[in-house]
Design a protein around this motif. Sequence first.
Motif, PDB file in Angstrom:
ATOM      1  N   ASP A  75     -51.613 -12.203 -40.029  1.00  0.00           N
ATOM      2  CA  ASP A  75     -52.015 -12.323 -38.625  1.00  0.00           C
ATOM      3  C   ASP A  75     -53.526 -12.427 -38.486  1.00  0.00           C
ATOM      4  N   GLU A  76     -54.254 -11.724 -39.362  1.00  0.00           N
ATOM      5  CA  GLU A  76     -55.721 -11.736 -39.306  1.00  0.00           C
ATOM      6  C   GLU A  76     -56.325 -12.869 -40.136  1.00  0.00           C
ATOM      7  N   GLN A 100     -49.951  -7.965 -41.448  1.00  0.00           N
ATOM      8  CA  GLN A 100     -51.203  -7.828 -40.694  1.00  0.00           C
ATOM      9  C   GLN A 100     -52.267  -8.756 -41.247  1.00  0.00           C
ATOM     10  N   GLU A 101     -52.334  -8.868 -42.576  1.00  0.00           N
ATOM     11  CA  GLU A 101     -53.327  -9.765 -43.180  1.00  0.00           C
ATOM     12  C   GLU A 101     -53.051 -11.220 -42.804  1.00  0.00           C
TER      13      GLU A 101
END
Length: 413
Positions: free
Chosen positions: A180-181, A177-178
Amino acid sequence: MKTFKKILFGLLLISFVFICVVSDALGYANVSINTAESTTFEGPAHHGIHIETTQIEDPNLTYYEVQIKEDTGDPTYPAWDVYNSTLFPYTGGAQINLPYRNGVQYLQKDKTYCVRMRALYGATATSWTEQCGILVTVEGATTDDVDADGLTEIEEYELGTDPNNPDSDGDGINDGQEVDEESNPNEALFSQILLFTPEVDFGAGDPFGHQPNQQQFIEFENVGDDVARIEEIRVINDDTGSFFVGTSPELLSSITPENIIRIPVTFIPTTHGTVTAELEIVVSNASEEVETIALTGTGFNIPNCNFTVTDIVDFGALSVEDQDMPVQYVTISNEPNENWQMNGTVDGGLSFTLGTDVEGVAPGLRNYVLDAGDSIDVPMIFPHHSAGDYDGTLTINSFLCGSRTVEIFGSAY
């Protein structure tokens, strides 16, 4: 021949003096890096950099300090990062292993690094010795996603993350997720609020805000590395309703790192004497709960609001031919508190206005201020020029103390 011997003796003497000077200047043996290369380790360390140094045989040797940075070819960029400042020597300090993750720094697959070291002898440090061009390689990495964080083992090693831990930096956000962000999965992202004003004392204040100290500011900064998400800024434990936050605190929803915020807080006392409350800043992603801010103020020049009035005014039934103007009186009393005199000041006067919804019935007095302990009889005039009922109410309105009503009855025939 004698001349040659003299020259030789002179050179030897100069060399001896030079060696002595150098020895005195250095004092302790420095680190000498023989080799530094990528290697594979057993266990969770998996891989990293192995350094071979020349053994230092000195009982005064305390630690090695190791720093590391990416090799960009520019000696000034990037800056050196501390890998370990208290590395204990072992096997004479000849071998040093740097796993690709040590809880502080991380090494990325297929990147080239520089390493520098120095020896520490108590409080004395030698000069740095460095070596660059160290390519970190990983053999046998697969495309499996062992920790189910959305990243393959190859991708994890390229990032420097742990393929067996879905949250390598422990900040509660999945590594994938990190990525992707576009945040760094190796650096924990937390907001942290630093309060510059842990308490605010407004001093003495009146109910109209005439005192210069009745509006003050609280100041705080986000010293974390992530945007602080503000859920709410609110006053709590305010039994008297005397403290107010800004104009629209709900509009402040986030604070970027290294950003300082000033929030106005106003003290409008509703009761006499010292009142207290707390200001609470609720942050959803803070590394720790933000401490509440203590609010204190002392109210003065405030009416006690224990005023009483006549309940009913009844003019009865009067003839329109009766030329006399009947008058009834409404008694209003401003009763003092038990502690009505504090710090040399008394309770404030009761300021009020009068009004009625009965046509033709007018109070003889429209505006008045009644001191604590005083009372007044307000005349009510009933000009009965036309026949009909004149029932309604008289309203006593006080900005600070609310309103009271008096029922009015009367008729003309």
